[in-house]
Design a protein around this motif. Structure first.
Motif, PDB file in Angstrom:
ATOM      1  N   ASP A 228       0.836  -1.186   0.200  1.00  0.00           N
ATOM      2  CA  ASP A 228      -0.033   0.174   0.016  1.00  0.00           C
ATOM      3  C   ASP A 228       0.870   1.389  -0.030  1.00  0.00           C
ATOM      4  OD1 ASP A 228      -2.339  -1.770   2.223  1.00  0.00           O
ATOM      5  OD2 ASP A 228      -2.552  -1.281   0.054  1.00  0.00           O
ATOM      6  N   THR A 229       2.231   1.069   0.650  1.00  0.00           N
ATOM      7  CA  THR A 229       2.746   2.345   0.769  1.00  0.00           C
ATOM      8  C   THR A 229       4.081   2.260   0.017  1.00  0.00           C
ATOM      9  OG1 THR A 229       2.008   2.213   2.888  1.00  0.00           O
ATOM     10  CG2 THR A 229       3.728   4.074   2.488  1.00  0.00           C
ATOM     11  N   MET A 230       4.499   3.338  -0.600  1.00  0.00           N
ATOM     12  CA  MET A 230       5.557   3.657  -1.489  1.00  0.00           C
ATOM     13  C   MET A 230       6.283   4.858  -0.954  1.00  0.00           C
ATOM     14  SD  MET A 230       4.242   2.610  -5.243  1.00  0.00           S
ATOM     15  CE  MET A 230       6.035   2.278  -5.977  1.00  0.00           C
ATOM     16  N   TYR A 231       7.665   4.771  -1.092  1.00  0.00           N
ATOM     17  CA  TYR A 231       8.597   5.856  -0.681  1.00  0.00           C
ATOM     18  C   TYR A 231       9.645   6.450  -1.754  1.00  0.00           C
ATOM     19  CZ  TYR A 231       7.158   3.600   3.537  1.00  0.00           C
ATOM     20  OH  TYR A 231       6.201   2.771   4.532  1.00  0.00           O
ATOM     21  N   TRP A 232      10.011   7.569  -1.543  1.00  0.00           N
ATOM     22  CA  TRP A 232      11.415   7.928  -2.236  1.00  0.00           C
ATOM     23  C   TRP A 232      12.130   8.257  -1.149  1.00  0.00           C
ATOM     24  CZ3 TRP A 232      12.617   6.995  -7.063  1.00  0.00           C
ATOM     25  CH2 TRP A 232      11.795   6.948  -7.993  1.00  0.00           C
TER      26      TRP A 232
ATOM     27  N   LYS B 217      -2.039   6.267  -3.023  1.00  0.00           N
ATOM     28  CA  LYS B 217      -2.086   7.204  -3.694  1.00  0.00           C
ATOM     29  C   LYS B 217      -2.028   8.672  -3.053  1.00  0.00           C
ATOM     30  CE  LYS B 217      -5.700   6.228  -6.459  1.00  0.00           C
ATOM     31  NZ  LYS B 217      -6.814   6.574  -7.323  1.00  0.00           N
ATOM     32  N   GLU B 218      -2.154   8.513  -1.536  1.00  0.00           N
ATOM     33  CA  GLU B 218      -2.312   9.845  -0.841  1.00  0.00           C
ATOM     34  C   GLU B 218      -0.880   9.994  -0.263  1.00  0.00           C
ATOM     35  OE1 GLU B 218      -5.234   9.662   2.540  1.00  0.00           O
ATOM     36  OE2 GLU B 218      -4.559  11.464   3.168  1.00  0.00           O
ATOM     37  N   LEU B 219      -0.347  11.553  -0.451  1.00  0.00           N
ATOM     38  CA  LEU B 219       0.845  12.029   0.362  1.00  0.00           C
ATOM     39  C   LEU B 219       0.824  11.728   1.779  1.00  0.00           C
ATOM     40  CD1 LEU B 219       3.615  13.121  -0.349  1.00  0.00           C
ATOM     41  CD2 LEU B 219       2.518  15.452  -0.427  1.00  0.00           C
TER      42      LEU B 219
ATOM     43  N   PRO C 141       6.610  14.444  -6.220  1.00  0.00           N
ATOM     44  CA  PRO C 141       6.061  13.230  -6.508  1.00  0.00           C
ATOM     45  C   PRO C 141       4.601  13.062  -6.994  1.00  0.00           C
ATOM     46  CG  PRO C 141       5.812  13.822  -4.307  1.00  0.00           C
ATOM     47  CD  PRO C 141       6.244  15.015  -5.000  1.00  0.00           C
ATOM     48  N   LYS C 142       4.406  12.017  -7.851  1.00  0.00           N
ATOM     49  CA  LYS C 142       3.095  11.604  -8.241  1.00  0.00           C
ATOM     50  C   LYS C 142       2.836  10.313  -8.364  1.00  0.00           C
ATOM     51  CE  LYS C 142       1.730  14.971 -10.942  1.00  0.00           C
ATOM     52  NZ  LYS C 142       1.516  15.798 -12.267  1.00  0.00           N
ATOM     53  N   SER C 143       1.408   9.994  -7.559  1.00  0.00           N
ATOM     54  CA  SER C 143       1.221   8.412  -7.488  1.00  0.00           C
ATOM     55  C   SER C 143      -0.133   8.376  -8.286  1.00  0.00           C
ATOM     56  CB  SER C 143       1.273   8.104  -6.025  1.00  0.00           C
ATOM     57  OG  SER C 143       0.779   6.638  -5.987  1.00  0.00           O
ATOM     58  N   PRO C 144      -0.062   7.740  -9.696  1.00  0.00           N
ATOM     59  CA  PRO C 144      -1.150   7.562 -10.312  1.00  0.00           C
ATOM     60  C   PRO C 144      -2.259   6.468  -9.721  1.00  0.00           C
ATOM     61  CG  PRO C 144       0.680   6.973 -11.422  1.00  0.00           C
ATOM     62  CD  PRO C 144       1.186   7.496 -10.144  1.00  0.00           C
ATOM     63  N   ASP C 145      -1.440   5.244  -9.137  1.00  0.00           N
ATOM     64  CA  ASP C 145      -2.230   4.318  -8.247  1.00  0.00           C
ATOM     65  C   ASP C 145      -1.211   3.777  -7.548  1.00  0.00           C
ATOM     66  OD1 ASP C 145      -1.619   2.983 -11.415  1.00  0.00           O
ATOM     67  OD2 ASP C 145      -0.825   2.142  -9.706  1.00  0.00           O
TER      68      ASP C 145
ATOM     69  N   HIS D 167       2.210   2.624  -8.413  1.00  0.00           N
ATOM     70  CA  HIS D 167       3.407   3.372  -9.153  1.00  0.00           C
ATOM     71  C   HIS D 167       3.517   4.739  -8.219  1.00  0.00           C
ATOM     72  CE1 HIS D 167       1.586   0.957 -12.470  1.00  0.00           C
ATOM     73  NE2 HIS D 167       2.606   1.122 -13.040  1.00  0.00           N
ATOM     74  N   LEU D 168       4.936   5.043  -8.311  1.00  0.00           N
ATOM     75  CA  LEU D 168       5.179   6.362  -7.830  1.00  0.00           C
ATOM     76  C   LEU D 168       6.456   7.273  -8.653  1.00  0.00           C
ATOM     77  CD1 LEU D 168       4.867   8.477  -5.449  1.00  0.00           C
ATOM     78  CD2 LEU D 168       6.676   7.006  -4.206  1.00  0.00           C
ATOM     79  N   ASN D 169       6.127   8.189  -9.051  1.00  0.00           N
ATOM     80  CA  ASN D 169       7.229   8.993 -10.112  1.00  0.00           C
ATOM     81  C   ASN D 169       7.475  10.194  -9.250  1.00  0.00           C
ATOM     82  OD1 ASN D 169       6.281   7.052 -11.898  1.00  0.00           O
ATOM     83  ND2 ASN D 169       4.629   8.551 -12.642  1.00  0.00           N
ATOM     84  N   LEU D 170       8.798  10.619  -9.594  1.00  0.00           N
ATOM     85  CA  LEU D 170       9.440  11.763  -9.069  1.00  0.00           C
ATOM     86  C   LEU D 170       9.843  12.703 -10.078  1.00  0.00           C
ATOM     87  CD1 LEU D 170      10.367  13.268  -6.456  1.00  0.00           C
ATOM     88  CD2 LEU D 170      12.795  12.031  -6.768  1.00  0.00           C
ATOM     89  N   HIS D 171       9.404  14.041 -10.233  1.00  0.00           N
ATOM     90  CA  HIS D 171       9.695  14.842 -11.018  1.00  0.00           C
ATOM     91  C   HIS D 171      10.631  15.950 -10.465  1.00  0.00           C
ATOM     92  CE1 HIS D 171       9.303  16.472 -15.123  1.00  0.00           C
ATOM     93  NE2 HIS D 171       9.334  17.808 -14.340  1.00  0.00           N
TER      94      HIS D 171
END
Lengths: 114, 111
Positions: free
Chosen positions: A30-34, A52-54, A66-70, A73-77
């Protein structure tokens, strides 16, 4: 089958450019990190997302978004890259919101700003 | 002062030696303790996690926690060249939502 995969593995770019790093996990966590790891191996959290919630935004410059579409997935711009942004960026995931049982890390994105 | 301090190393030992890797911490709220191994140019991988004081064994690895002294250790018995890596301690407390890491100790095991 890679559990946490990041792309690209290496990124060399000039100061002032904008770049993105992508991360995907297939663990059902459920949880993703940078995390950012400096040249001395120190790992510092930047962001975490739970479903998907910060959840955590750890005094990171606004240039990092950061952006989490689902939840997989977690992206970093990163905008207007600076020399000090050179580091290895790790994506990680964990089950639930707690980190009792540790993280699963990706293999990292080595960013060099010249 | 950092919340987690790790013996800096680097550490170089002959094959077969017993290795001791150590961390101290200042936040008494930490309840869960982890050790990660990181090979060069790879992501950290979780080796062991423990809760509360005491020892936990997994093969050649033993994790030890002393909450009264705020001190944790990882022991590696019969060390092998394949154990050569950076070892990171990490710790967290309930609902923290993140782990706090030590700076890492780089270990080299020479054949």
């Amino acid at each position: 089958d890679t559990a946490v995969s990041q792309t690209p593995k290496y990124l060399v770019t000039q100061m002032g450019n904008d770049k993105s790093i992508k991360c995907e996990q297939n663990l059902g966590h459920d949880t993703m990190y940078w995390y950012k790891q400096d040249s001395k191996k120190f790992l510092k959290i930047m962001f975490s997302y739970n479903n998907k919630e910060l959840i955590i935004n750890e005094t990171v410059p606004n240039r990092f978004s950061p952006k989490s579409p689902d939840k997989a997935h977690l992206n970093l711009h990163i905008n207007s890259l600076e020399l000090g942004d050179s580091a290895v960026y790790f994506c990680a995931s964990s089950p639930g919101g707690d980190t009792h049982y540790g993280y699963t890390f990706g293999s990292g994105t080595r960013l060099t700003v010249v | 002062q950092k919340e987690v301090e790790q013996d800096p190393g680097p550490l170089s030992v002959p094959e077969g030696a017993i290795v001791s890797l150590n961390c101290t911490y200042s936040n008494s709220a930490f309840q869960y303790f982890m050790w990660y191994r990181q090979y060069s140019r790879k992501g950290p991988e979780l080796l062991m996690y423990t809760y509360s004081s005491g020892n936990k064994e997994d093969g050649r690895f033993t994790a030890q926690v002393d909450k009264s002294s705020k001190y944790i250790s990882l022991f590696i018995r019969d060390s092998q060249p394949s154990d050569s890596a950076t070892y990171l301690c990490a710790m967290t407390n309930t609902n923290a939502g993140k782990s706090t890491f030590g700076d890492g100790t780089t270990l080299t095991v020479k054949p």
